[in-house]
Design a protein around this motif. Structure first.
Motif, PDB file in Angstrom:
ATOM      1  N   HIS A 302      -5.019  -1.870  -5.660  1.00 32.17           N
ATOM      2  CA  HIS A 302      -6.408  -2.306  -5.422  1.00 32.17           C
ATOM      3  C   HIS A 302      -7.118  -2.715  -6.714  1.00 32.17           C
ATOM      4  CE1 HIS A 302      -7.283  -0.289  -1.315  1.00 32.17           C
ATOM      5  NE2 HIS A 302      -5.970  -0.332  -1.471  1.00 32.17           N
ATOM      6  N   CYS A 303      -8.264  -3.309  -6.545  1.00 33.21           N
ATOM      7  CA  CYS A 303      -9.205  -3.579  -7.643  1.00 33.21           C
ATOM      8  C   CYS A 303      -8.581  -4.341  -8.813  1.00 33.21           C
ATOM      9  CB  CYS A 303      -9.810  -2.289  -8.205  1.00 33.21           C
ATOM     10  SG  CYS A 303     -10.790  -1.357  -7.042  1.00 33.21           S
ATOM     11  N   SER A 306     -11.245  -6.474 -10.575  1.00 31.71           N
ATOM     12  CA  SER A 306     -12.598  -6.074 -10.174  1.00 31.71           C
ATOM     13  C   SER A 306     -12.922  -4.715 -10.783  1.00 31.71           C
ATOM     14  CB  SER A 306     -12.717  -5.902  -8.657  1.00 31.71           C
ATOM     15  OG  SER A 306     -12.273  -7.028  -7.967  1.00 31.71           O
ATOM     16  N   ARG A 307     -14.180  -4.412 -10.851  1.00 28.35           N
ATOM     17  CA  ARG A 307     -14.672  -3.087 -11.205  1.00 28.35           C
ATOM     18  C   ARG A 307     -14.082  -2.586 -12.521  1.00 28.35           C
ATOM     19  NH1 ARG A 307     -13.388   0.904  -7.351  1.00 28.35           N
ATOM     20  NH2 ARG A 307     -15.272   1.951  -7.997  1.00 28.35           N
ATOM     21  N   CYS A 315     -17.578  -5.281  -7.485  1.00 28.68           N
ATOM     22  CA  CYS A 315     -16.556  -4.996  -6.478  1.00 28.68           C
ATOM     23  C   CYS A 315     -16.379  -6.259  -5.646  1.00 28.68           C
ATOM     24  CB  CYS A 315     -17.023  -3.833  -5.607  1.00 28.68           C
ATOM     25  SG  CYS A 315     -16.146  -3.667  -4.045  1.00 28.68           S
ATOM     26  N   SER A 316     -15.132  -6.654  -5.388  1.00 27.94           N
ATOM     27  CA  SER A 316     -14.894  -7.898  -4.650  1.00 27.94           C
ATOM     28  C   SER A 316     -15.009  -7.716  -3.140  1.00 27.94           C
ATOM     29  CB  SER A 316     -13.548  -8.501  -5.028  1.00 27.94           C
ATOM     30  OG  SER A 316     -13.593  -8.925  -6.368  1.00 27.94           O
ATOM     31  N   ARG A 317     -15.265  -6.528  -2.737  1.00 25.22           N
ATOM     32  CA  ARG A 317     -15.788  -6.204  -1.419  1.00 25.22           C
ATOM     33  C   ARG A 317     -14.877  -6.341  -0.212  1.00 25.22           C
ATOM     34  NH1 ARG A 317     -21.617  -5.703   0.349  1.00 25.22           N
ATOM     35  NH2 ARG A 317     -21.411  -6.018   2.572  1.00 25.22           N
ATOM     36  N   THR A 318     -13.918  -7.269  -0.235  1.00 22.90           N
ATOM     37  CA  THR A 318     -13.088  -7.382   0.967  1.00 22.90           C
ATOM     38  C   THR A 318     -11.654  -6.913   0.720  1.00 22.90           C
ATOM     39  OG1 THR A 318     -12.522  -9.676   0.433  1.00 22.90           O
ATOM     40  CG2 THR A 318     -14.373  -9.336   1.929  1.00 22.90           C
ATOM     41  N   CYS A 319     -11.301  -6.601  -0.535  1.00 22.38           N
ATOM     42  CA  CYS A 319      -9.898  -6.317  -0.829  1.00 22.38           C
ATOM     43  C   CYS A 319      -9.442  -4.969  -0.312  1.00 22.38           C
ATOM     44  CB  CYS A 319      -9.588  -6.487  -2.311  1.00 22.38           C
ATOM     45  SG  CYS A 319     -10.990  -6.670  -3.369  1.00 22.38           S
ATOM     46  N   CYS A 320     -10.311  -3.952  -0.275  1.00 25.89           N
ATOM     47  CA  CYS A 320      -9.891  -2.665   0.277  1.00 25.89           C
ATOM     48  C   CYS A 320      -9.461  -2.841   1.729  1.00 25.89           C
ATOM     49  CB  CYS A 320     -11.031  -1.646   0.216  1.00 25.89           C
ATOM     50  SG  CYS A 320     -11.101  -0.762  -1.347  1.00 25.89           S
ATOM     51  N   ASP A 345     -11.073   3.508  -5.347  1.00 28.36           N
ATOM     52  CA  ASP A 345     -12.043   4.054  -4.405  1.00 28.36           C
ATOM     53  C   ASP A 345     -11.751   3.310  -3.132  1.00 28.36           C
ATOM     54  OD1 ASP A 345     -14.085   5.842  -5.573  1.00 28.36           O
ATOM     55  OD2 ASP A 345     -14.466   4.131  -6.901  1.00 28.36           O
ATOM     56  N   ARG A 347     -13.202   1.485  -0.100  1.00 29.81           N
ATOM     57  CA  ARG A 347     -14.502   1.013   0.388  1.00 29.81           C
ATOM     58  C   ARG A 347     -14.315   0.408   1.771  1.00 29.81           C
ATOM     59  NH1 ARG A 347     -17.575  -0.469  -5.185  1.00 29.81           N
ATOM     60  NH2 ARG A 347     -17.425   1.690  -5.874  1.00 29.81           N
TER      61      ARG A 347
HETATM   62  S1  SF4 Z   1     -13.173  -3.875  -2.188  1.00 31.82           S
HETATM   63 FE1  SF4 Z   1     -11.902  -2.171  -2.843  1.00 31.82          FE
HETATM   64  S2  SF4 Z   1     -10.157  -3.133  -3.897  1.00 31.82           S
HETATM   65 FE2  SF4 Z   1     -11.773  -4.649  -3.776  1.00 31.82          FE
HETATM   66  S3  SF4 Z   1     -12.851  -4.438  -5.724  1.00 31.82           S
HETATM   67 FE3  SF4 Z   1     -13.979  -3.214  -4.190  1.00 31.82          FE
HETATM   68  S4  SF4 Z   1     -13.114  -1.161  -4.404  1.00 31.82           S
HETATM   69 FE4  SF4 Z   1     -11.690  -2.571  -5.433  1.00 31.82          FE
END
Ligand code: SF4
Ligand SMILES: Cc1cc2nc3c(=O)[nH]c(=O)nc-3n(C[C@H](O)[C@H](O)[C@H](O)COP(=O)(O)OP(=O)(O)OC[C@H]3O[C@@H](n4cnc5c(N)ncnc54)[C@H](O)[C@@H]3O)c2cc1C
Ligand code: SF4
Ligand code: SF4
Ligand code: FES
Lengths: 583, 140
Positions: A302-303, A306-307, A315-320, A345, A347
């Motif tokens: 993940h991440c 990002s972050r 946070c790129s918001r859709t990757c989790c 984390d 999300r």
């Molecule tokens: S959505 Fe998840 S994987 Fe993507 S940047 Fe945010 S915390 Fe990281």
């Protein structure tokens, strides 16, 4: 011009201003200034009773100039201009002093803040003396709309507007429509086919009589203003151009290139791939390594990008959610494989997303938590390639152990970031970008799809990373805004343009050379410069360059600004009385 | 009492004024010595505005515009920069220290940078003391 009769109103903004600024003292100090008829303080000037107070005073005391000292004019200048109109005054006879954002919210010392507020309000008072009535201009709205970007947001907005019977020009810089979604197999959290959705959209768009799609075309050299924009299309002939009244920017985001992160070996380890590359694999129906083997151990990280302060802090918001989608898809395709997720984390906000997390965690997937700020997982080639391709060292922070995970395939959940050319788009449509190069909305909560440039709206991920439902919702909102503007049919435009005093103009044409909009022409017969007020945007560059003071910018004249300077410094005491200085 | 300088500042509406507003909405604290005048573009800053500010008793003048390439009117900030360079030379000939006049780029998202800039300029002006023009103009 009739004698100025000024009313001053100092707002408390509840306790926002009143807590730090002595509002009564500020109002009192203004009473002494020339032409001030009354000066009051009130709890909420922008409320209905606050505005009614101004209207009543204007009528009862024949006020003809108003100073409101409150929040930023960027927030309430239009509100109070309307108040003046209701009272029968020209709206430009208002001046605001910003004693909230520029005083009470940034200073603690009550005395210093009150003194500063006094000088800002005094400046507004001296300035408003020189305000002039300006006549509003309305122009017709061209009912066609330009949409920049053919991803799901752009397509949605285009269909919404075209279905309402209005013309749409859809610009896409690549040779195909669909954006990122065109490269996605199934979508979270319901595993419906993203292809089915997007291909249907594309088909409808291509057949729609009201939509003109322009592929391999970028938004460039847009001129004009709300209601009447233009864009040249040089590839279709010298004079070819598009004309439209509103613009929706839906340029989306692109994936981050992870080769910059040393630990992941992307680019030289053949079986380290990005999330979008994995989507492609899913669409092909074959999950396999580069040499055609079925992977036994798969790690999702993940991440990526990002972050982290070395890449993007957001946070790129859709990757989790995409990672959980992948794990679920992998589990059904490869029931025996070992699936690992290294996350920082989890999300999983959003409707039915936490539920997807719960379901995925019951599918024998190993979740490992790592510290995104300190130790990134490190991927290297396995010494014994019989067993697995790669070994990944992860400091698992929940157990506190260093673990080594085997992997035949590693999927990097890469960040989404702005396109390289986003600044060009921002410039041509006249909208600002935030520090992350996302487009800035007019108001983050109250006006999320409009921008500070009238007639320009934003939708989808170009505003910030988001998933498909949010992109579609924004696109429909932006389309609704455009349709309501077309429905009204007319719009008031900026009247704070420049004009020349032909008696003073010496014909040097300096102004013509500095105007960024080529808005000034030269009258050969009279040998004077003349402003085309439709093209002029009121930046004022010409006024500050003109050697004779012949060209003036309405509402920002030399006199108005000079008097503001005087007012601001009038609170400093003078040793002896000096006569007015000539500038 | 310690000398407290006054800074007159010209901020363009689209980037820098918005940045200063952001410092406010984010409740960032900075020195109360600055007085902000909103203009549409830094290209509107007429050299006479700067001279007038000094004449009226400003200890420093700060001009802020959008970063190069980001001006709402495409190139007003370049025009401003060109004029600024000349003006900077000119004020020094008049005996005004160069640090009393600054041109800085502040974007709409740079509230922090704006707050730091004000603090930094205020500190420098405290070191420099009152503007020499005030003596001549007999401003206390
Ligand atoms: S959505 Fe998840 S994987 Fe993507 S940047 Fe945010 S915390 Fe990281
Ligand atoms: C691997 C991955 C998986 C995902 N999975 C899901 C999922 O399962 N469910 C979900 O809800 N969301 C998912 N998302 C998020 C989803 O992709 C986005 O929400 C969606 O793509 C946003 O659409 P958009 O139209 O705003 O932008 P985009 O899809 O980026 O489209 C923008 C378009 O604008 C064009 N463009 C850019 N600049 C210009 C220019 N200057 N001139 C003209 N055209 C231009 C681009 O070429 C592109 O076609 C995923 C994202 C990724 C990366
Ligand atoms: S700069 Fe002033 S004097 Fe010169 S042409 Fe333009 S308006 Fe006339
Ligand atoms: S104010 Fe002057 S320089 Fe600016 S657009 Fe208008 S005519 Fe051109
Ligand atoms: S608009 Fe900010 S410098 Fe021109």
């Amino acid at each position: 011009m009739e004698e100025p009769r000024i009313g001053v109103y100092v707002c408390w903004c509840g306790t926002n201003i009143e807590k730090v600024v002595d509002v009564a003292e500020v109002a009192k100090a203004m009473e002494k200034l020339p032409n001030v008829v009354l000066s009051k303080n009130y709890k909420y000037m922008c409320s209905d009773p606050g505005q009614d107070l101004i209207i009543k005073d204007i009528k009862e005391n024949n006020l003809n100039r108003i100073v409101v000292s409150a929040c930023s004019p960027r927030i309430h200048e239009l509100t109070f201009r309307k108040t003046l109109e209701k009272a029968g005054l020209n709206p430009y006879l208002l001046q605001m002093a910003n004693i909230r954002e520029h005083v009470s919210w940034v200073h603690d010392d009550k005395k210093a803040a009150t003194d500063k507020a006094k000088s800002l309000v005094a400046a507004a008072v001296t300035r408003v003396n020189h305000h002039e009535e300006l006549q509003k201009r309305t122009v017709d709205i061209n009912p066609a709309t330009l949409i920049i970007g053919g991803g799901i947001a752009g397509l949605t907005a285009a269909l919404e507007i075209a279905d309402a019977g209005k013309k749409v020009f859809l610009l896409e810089k690549t040779n195909h429509l669909g954006g990122v979604v065109a490269g996605i197999d199934q979508s979270f959290p319901y595993f419906d086919s993203a292809q089915q959705i997007i291909q249907q959209f594309i088909k409808r768009i291509k057949q729609h009589e009201n939509v003109e799609v322009l592929l391999n075309t970028k938004a460039e050299n847009i001129t004009g203003y709300v209601g009447n924009f233009k864009m040249p299309l040089p590839m279709l002939g010298i004079d070819a151009e598009l004309e439209f009244g509103n613009i929706i920017v839906a340029t989306g985001l692109k994936p981050y290139d992870p080769s910059a992160i040393r630990e992941y070996g992307y680019g030289y380890l053949p079986n380290v791939i990005t999330s979008l590359e994995f989507e492609k694999m899913l669409m092909s129906g074959k999950i396999e390594t580069k040499d055609g083997k079925t992977p036994e151990d798969i790690l999702i990280i993940h991440c990526v990008g990002s972050r982290n302060k070395n890449c993007h802090e957001y946070c790129s918001r859709t990757c989790c959610m995409t990672a959980l989608k992948f794990a679920t898809q992998l589990r059904s395709a490869l029931p025996k494989a070992n699936i690992y997720q290294a996350y920082a984390d989890m999300r999983s906000f959003g409707k039915d997303c936490e539920e997807l997390y719960l379901k995925a965690s019951q599918k024998d997937i190993m979740f490992l938590m790592y510290d995104q700020q300190k130790y990134l997982p490190e991927i290297r080639r396995a010494p014994n390639r019989e067993k697995c391709e790669m070994l990944v060292e992860i400091e698992e922070i929940l157990s506190g152990d260093m673990v080594e995970v085997p992997a035949d395939l590693v999927i990097l959940m890469t960040a989404m970031e702005a396109h390289e050319d986003v600044k060009d788009v921002a410039r041509t449509v006249g909208v600002s970008l935030c520090g992350n190069d996302f487009f800035i909305e007019r108001h983050p909560k109250l006006d999320p799809v409009a921008t500070t440039t009238d007639g320009v709206f934003i939708a989808g991920t170009c505003q910030a990373p988001k998933d498909i439902p949010d992109s579609v919702a924004q696109a429909k909102a932006a389309a609704a805004r455009v349709l309501s503007s077309i429905d009204v049919g007319q719009v008031e435009i900026e009247v704070t343009t420049a004009f020349t005093n032909e008696d003073l103009c010496c014909g040097c044409q300096t102004c013509i050379s500095v105007c960024p909009y080529k808005a000034i022409g030269f009258n050969e017969e009279n040998r004077v410069s003349v402003v085309n007020e439709i093209l002029c945007k009121g930046c004022g560059t010409c006024s500050s360059a003109c050697p004779t003071g012949a060209i003036r910018t309405r509402h920002f004249t030399d006199k108005q600004i000079m008097s503001q300077i005087e007012g601001m410094l009038s609170m400093t005491k003078r040793k002896s009385k000096k006569t007015e200085l000539e500038v | 009492m310690e000398f407290q300088p006054t800074i007159i500042s010209f901020l363009c509406n689209w980037c820098s004024y918005t940045g200063a507003d952001l410092a406010g909405t984010s409740r960032m604290k900075y020195a109360p010595n600055i007085r902000i005048i909103r203009i549409m573009c830094s290209g509107r800053v007429d050299p006479t505005f700067v001279l007038k500010s000094f004449r009226e008793g400003a200890d420093g003048v700060l001009i802020c515009g959008c970063h190069p390439g980001d001006c709402h009117y495409h190139e007003g900030n370049y025009k401003c920069l060109r004029r600024f360079k000349l003006l900077h030379k000119y004020i020094q000939q008049m005996g005004i220290h160069k640090d009393r006049l600054r041109l800085e780029w502040i974007s709409a998202s740079e509230g922090r940078q704006f707050a730091d800039l004000v603090d930094n300029m205020t500190e420098r002006l405290m070191e420099l003391g009152p503007s020499p023009i005030k003596e001549i103009m007999e401003i206390a």
